[in-house]
Write a protein that holds these residues in place. Structure first.
Motif: not given
Length: 541
Positions: A143-144, A147, A150-151, A172, A231, A234-235, A239
């Motif tokens: 997930a990191s 992220k 995406m950023d 997401i 997900t 991710w949670h 995030y």
């Protein structure tokens, strides 16, 4: 006297028993067998046999025909102590099933014999996902890392492989909904550049892994990865998740469809997916010695708009993810249908790897006659039910006057989220105990979401109480449809709320710990599976 009450007064006939060792041999003999667990799903999830299918006695008439369509199928029923199993066996005999045995000593005897019990639900499918990741080394992304990409605005697309109903609960940010069997069908419309990173996610692990591997098996030139732990991962990484998303991957245009068909053709060759014609399907349907499942693996919306007669809706991704929700008879034949051959072929390739020996993709001719609508569930024994009803308009003043008591037979989650004000929650298979807890009342009114289960429970009550029992017309849906309000909460429990399996995010507290425990459970399945070799998965060639 009601027919069911008359039946209950007859001398009890018990089904023969099979020992744990005898059942173990049956599970590995390659013949058709439906192993059904008669306990409530929440109890089942605490410990059950690997290929047992949860069919609670409470819901038997509502689900049995779809799970076990052939009446002469070899059946073994199990529970904790043979009590529920024998009750279920008696009910099944009345419905025309003939070859029924009960596991002697229940699941405790199975464990005492040195065999494995598995917790959770849809275990064969979940275990297959872990096997697949190990066998194929399916690429994954933390997930990191996702992220950060995406950023940074990198060229990527996130495809959520769950049904839209699950996607809307949490997803997401920016992900497009594309349920499992839709991935190869739709991806070429969504992803236009081979440089685009394709990330597949689900709630946890299974559909992420199978979805990503579907695209890899189909030869997508892009880098494809599964989001590790979905997900939930991710949670747990801290995030934010979106709620209520309606984004979905577009259906393919002509060029994208041609590419999807070519990809599916290559998968069919690689995995030996067999196709059959309508004439061959009709021949299989006439074979009364074998069980035949017919599933339409397209989206529920497409199914509703038009489907072949006798085919049940089973979206391909969910059929792989939760096979025992749809098919209880191991070693049965399965025929899959869609509109273009892609989704049926991809789904067939997975079911074959999961150990189903006879899976076919149907070549339906253009212009074949179609049925529309969702179809009526095949409820058994409904014609024997004689229960008086009460309308919502008639019930409302009775409730205000304290002249009626409502008992709700929906799931404990449905009850928690909203029930007729003042209603009790009860489990049908524990009706006698529930009525004792409710105590003396003037009149009982039974309800369930659509009223069907409530009618069966009301018929059961005829031999248990002298109080007038009626069913709420249209069930709880009829109550709200008439404009009456619901009351939330778990305020009146006449039965323990262990009727269903609660997913990690179904709870109201300690959700993060439940997510961690669930992910640990999934990853531990592969080691446990090795101790029950009668379920053999195939490694992709």
């Amino acid at each position: 006297m009601d027919e069911r009450a008359a039946e209950a007064s007859k001398p009890e006939i018990l089904s023969p028993l099979v020992t744990a060792h005898e059942l173990r041999a049956m599970l590995g003999d390659g013949e058709e067998l439906a192993l059904l667990d008669a306990r409530e799903e929440g109890v089942f999830a605490k410990g059950h046999l690997l290929t047992a299918v949860s069919l609670p006695l409470s819901h038997l008439e509502l689900r049995l025909d779809a799970l076990v369509p052939r009446r002469s199928t070899r059946l073994v029923l199990c529970d904790d102590d043979q009590t529920l199993a024998q009750r279920a066996a008696a009910a099944m005999r009345r419905l025309g099933y003939r070859s029924i045995a009960v596991l002697e000593g229940g699941v405790g005897a199975w464990r005492a014999a040195g065999f494995e019990l598995f917790s959770g639900v849809y275990v064969p499918s979940k275990a297959f996902g872990e096997h697949l990741e190990h066998a194929c080394d399916t690429p994954r992304i933390e997930a990191s890392e996702l992220k950060a990409r995406m950023d940074a605005g990198e060229d990527l697309v996130v495809l959520d492989s769950r049904p839209m109903s699950e996607d809307r609960v949490m997803n997401i940010p920016g992900a497009q909904n594309c349920p499992g069997a839709e991935l190869v069908y739709r991806v070429h419309e969504v992803v236009k550049r081979p440089e685009t990173l394709v990330v597949v996610n689900c709630a946890g692990r299974t559909r992420s892994i199978v979805g990503a591997q579907s695209l890899i098996n189909a030869g997508l030139p892009n880098r494809v990865v599964a989001l590790k732990n979905g997900t939930m991962g991710w949670h747990l990484a801290g995030y934010a998740l979106e709620r209520g998303s309606t984004r979905h991957a577009s259906a393919p245009g002509a060029a994208a469809l041609a590419r999807a068909r070519e990809a599916a053709s290559q998968v069919a060759k690689r995995f030996g997916v067999r196709t059959i014609s309508m004439a061959e399907l009709e021949r299989l349907a006439r074979d009364g010695s074998r069980t035949l499942y017919r599933f339409d693996v397209r989206s529920p919306e497409e199914y509703c708009n038009g489907h072949l007669a006798e085919f049940d809706s089973a979206p391909g991704g969910q059929l792989v993810q939760a096979t025992d929700r749809y098919a209880a008879v191991r070693n049965a034949r399965i025929v899959l249908a869609d509109s273009e051959g892609v989704r049926a072929t991809m789904t067939a390739s997975w079911l074959m790897q999961m150990g189903w020996p006879e899976v076919f993709a149907l070549q339906a001719p253009a212009g074949a006659p179609l049925d529309t609508g969702v179809g009526s569930p095949r409820v058994l024994g409904m014609e024997r039910i004689r229960v008086a009803e009460i309308s919502p308009q008639e019930l409302d003043p009775k409730l205000a006057a304290g002249a009626a008591t409502v008992v709700d037979f929906g799931t404990s989650i449905e009850y928690r989220d909203g029930h007729v004000p003042g209603a009790w929650f009860a489990v049908r298979s524990r009706l006698r105990e529930a009525l004792a807890k409710i105590g003396d009342v003037r009149e009982l009114v039974f309800t369930s979401p659509d009223g069907v289960l409530a009618r069966f429970a009301a018929a059961d009550a005829a031999s248990l109480t002298a109080v007038t029992v009626r069913a709420l017309a249209g069930g709880t849906a009829g109550w709200t449809g008439a404009g009456f309000p619901l009351e939330p909460g778990t305020t009146r429990l006449a039965s323990v709320a262990d009727d269903i399996y609660y997913r990690p995010y179904d709870g109201k507290s300690q959700i993060e710990q439940a997510m961690k425990d669930y992910l640990d459970w999934e990853t531990a399945l592969l080691e446990q599976l090795a101790r029950e070799p009668y379920l053999a998965f195939k490694t992709a060639p």
